[in-house]
Design an enzyme around this catalytic site. Structure first.
Site, PDB file in Angstrom:
ATOM      1  N   GLU A  23      12.865   2.789  13.499  1.00 28.73           N
ATOM      2  CA  GLU A  23      11.909   3.812  13.042  1.00 28.73           C
ATOM      3  C   GLU A  23      10.718   3.785  13.966  1.00 28.73           C
ATOM      4  OE1 GLU A  23      10.399   2.805   9.123  1.00 28.73           O
ATOM      5  OE2 GLU A  23      10.431   0.678   9.608  1.00 28.73           O
ATOM      6  N   LYS A  67       6.473  -1.850   1.944  1.00 33.84           N
ATOM      7  CA  LYS A  67       5.304  -1.231   2.588  1.00 33.84           C
ATOM      8  C   LYS A  67       4.124  -2.195   2.449  1.00 33.84           C
ATOM      9  CE  LYS A  67       3.239   3.364   3.184  1.00 33.84           C
ATOM     10  NZ  LYS A  67       3.372   3.491   4.628  1.00 33.84           N
ATOM     11  N   TYR A 112       0.822  -1.203   0.000  1.00 34.19           N
ATOM     12  CA  TYR A 112       0.000   0.000   0.000  1.00 34.19           C
ATOM     13  C   TYR A 112       0.858   1.255   0.000  1.00 34.19           C
ATOM     14  CZ  TYR A 112       0.970   0.951   4.948  1.00 34.19           C
ATOM     15  OH  TYR A 112       1.595   1.257   6.130  1.00 34.19           O
ATOM     16  N   ARG A 164       7.919   4.107  -4.726  1.00 38.01           N
ATOM     17  CA  ARG A 164       8.002   3.177  -3.577  1.00 38.01           C
ATOM     18  C   ARG A 164       6.989   2.052  -3.725  1.00 38.01           C
ATOM     19  NH1 ARG A 164       7.531   5.592   2.399  1.00 38.01           N
ATOM     20  NH2 ARG A 164       5.367   5.846   1.738  1.00 38.01           N
ATOM     21  N   HIS A 207      -1.448 -21.025   0.020  1.00 34.75           N
ATOM     22  CA  HIS A 207      -0.290 -20.181   0.318  1.00 34.75           C
ATOM     23  C   HIS A 207       0.503 -19.855  -0.944  1.00 34.75           C
ATOM     24  CE1 HIS A 207      -1.137 -21.308   4.438  1.00 34.75           C
ATOM     25  NE2 HIS A 207      -0.170 -20.521   4.881  1.00 34.75           N
ATOM     26  N   ARG A 222      -7.896 -21.096  -0.278  1.00 36.55           N
ATOM     27  CA  ARG A 222      -6.841 -20.525   0.557  1.00 36.55           C
ATOM     28  C   ARG A 222      -5.532 -21.254   0.289  1.00 36.55           C
ATOM     29  NH1 ARG A 222      -4.545 -21.304   5.476  1.00 36.55           N
ATOM     30  NH2 ARG A 222      -3.811 -19.403   6.495  1.00 36.55           N
TER      31      ARG A 222
HETATM   32  C1  LIG Z   1       6.867   1.958   9.424  1.00 32.28           C
HETATM   33  C2  LIG Z   1       6.896   3.285   8.753  1.00 32.28           C
HETATM   34  N1  LIG Z   1       8.052   3.937   8.651  1.00 32.28           N
HETATM   35  C3  LIG Z   1       8.125   5.153   8.071  1.00 32.28           C
HETATM   36  C4  LIG Z   1       6.989   5.762   7.565  1.00 32.28           C
HETATM   37  C5  LIG Z   1       7.114   7.128   6.955  1.00 32.28           C
HETATM   38  O1  LIG Z   1       6.947   7.088   5.565  1.00 32.28           O
HETATM   39  P1  LIG Z   1       6.314   8.337   4.811  1.00 32.28           P
HETATM   40  O2  LIG Z   1       7.109   9.524   5.202  1.00 32.28           O
HETATM   41  O3  LIG Z   1       6.490   8.000   3.381  1.00 32.28           O
HETATM   42  O4  LIG Z   1       4.894   8.425   5.249  1.00 32.28           O
HETATM   43  C6  LIG Z   1       5.764   5.108   7.640  1.00 32.28           C
HETATM   44  C7  LIG Z   1       4.558   5.742   7.109  1.00 32.28           C
HETATM   45  O5  LIG Z   1       3.498   5.193   7.095  1.00 32.28           O
HETATM   46  C8  LIG Z   1       5.709   3.835   8.251  1.00 32.28           C
HETATM   47  O6  LIG Z   1       4.542   3.178   8.354  1.00 32.28           O
END
Ligand SMILES: Cc1ncc(COP(=O)(O)O)c(C=O)c1O
Length: 293
Positions: free
Chosen positions: A183, A151, A36, A55, A106, A104
């Site tokens: 992070e 993501k 996403y 991304r 995998h 379902r």
């Molecule tokens: C785990 C994580 N790290 C960093 C970010 C920051 O990314 P962005 O600046 O692109 O929103 C997000 C944003 O959702 C995130 O979920």
């Protein structure tokens, strides 16, 4: 978080969000087999469009899914979705799952058509008290999987970390592993020491953040020194400033970490400067095309 705006887009058509339906066999639902993006929109214009789509394309490639459309088609679709929801400021959620299988399974079925879903939601205006006072954060051990650079919608560990922060009266959980900063549960984390901004190097354990990238670029442009280097837990705790970067909220200052004041306990000069630089950059981009010619 405010309720989404009424019009979404699902697999080729615009429709009321309340009428959107997907199969319970969708692999996004069964396996979180989906990626996403979240794209902020200011004055009707998606912000950092190319960075977000790049991304998304990278996330898709890393999980062996094809891009469902070209960048120009994404640009047209996002622009139309914004217009159908009344324009102005909002954010867009883009979700691509591997689609619904016959059961379902995998193992991947390369014949599946992806499920592509987009919705819009109001962009929450930052509370002036948050800009004035900063926010609280707590530290937690990172319990996520080994590919946080993707993501992915598999966000259970992030959800639990954010909830633990909320239970502690904090806005964000800052995740640590091996004595180092990674992070936030939904944000990039940067620290300031002696006027220089540091951020940990990217790797499989960190999502490349669009807000962080812009922050580093704008700092460099403004003559603020930038360092990409591992940030130890001690360096995090001893920072003059701790900054969070997220697409929907821009830059926020963390002024309390695990209940202890960060630096002066007030948002510091780099946080404030970056907030101004972001606002100026949004104005600079207004009216420019989403895709370079
Ligand atoms: C785990 C994580 N790290 C960093 C970010 C920051 O990314 P962005 O600046 O692109 O929103 C997000 C944003 O959702 C995130 O979920």
């Amino acid at each position: 978080m405010a309720a989404p705006l009424p019009i979404c887009w699902l697999n080729g058509e615009f429709l009321p969000l309340a009428e959107a339906r997907i199969s319970p066999l969708d692999r996004g639902f069964l396996f979180a087999d989906a990626v996403y993006e979240v794209v902020p929109v200011y004055a009707g214009r998606p912000f950092l469009f190319v960075e977000h789509i790049a991304r998304l394309e990278r996330s898709l490639g890393e999980v062996r899914m094809a891009a469902p459309m070209a960048r120009a088609a994404w640009a047209a679709l996002l622009t139309e979705l914004v217009a159908r929801n009344g324009g102005g400021d909002m954010y867009l959620y883009l979700h691509v799952s591997r689609g619904a299988d016959e059961g379902r399974n995998h193992a991947l079925n390369p014949a599946l058509a992806p499920t592509v879903f987009l919705m819009a939601a109001p962009l929450p205006a930052t509370d002036p008290a948050v800009l004035e006072n900063g926010v609280a954060a707590v530290t937690l051990a990172d319990q996520r999987w080994a590919r946080c650079d993707i993501k992915s919608t598999a966000l259970l560990a992030n959800v639990l970390a954010k909830s633990a922060a909320a239970d502690a009266g904090a806005t964000e959980a800052i995740l640590l592993a091996g004595g180092r900063l990674r992070e936030g549960s939904s944000s990039s984390v940067m620290v300031v020491h002696g006027g220089a901004l540091s951020a940990p190097p990217y790797g499989p354990e960190i999502l490349p953040g669009t807000t962080r990238e812009l922050a580093l670029r704008l700092c460099t442009r403004a003559g603020i020194p930038v360092r990409i280097e591992p940030v130890s837990e001690a360096a995090l705790r001893g920072a003059d400033e701790i900054l969070l970067g997220f697409a929907t909220r821009g830059i926020l200052a963390v002024t309390r970490l695990d209940g202890t004041p960060v630096g002066s306990g007030r948002p510091g000069p780099v946080a404030r400067r970056l907030q101004e630089l972001f606002a100026a950059y949004r104005a600079e981009l207004a009216g420019t095309p989403l895709l370079p010619a």
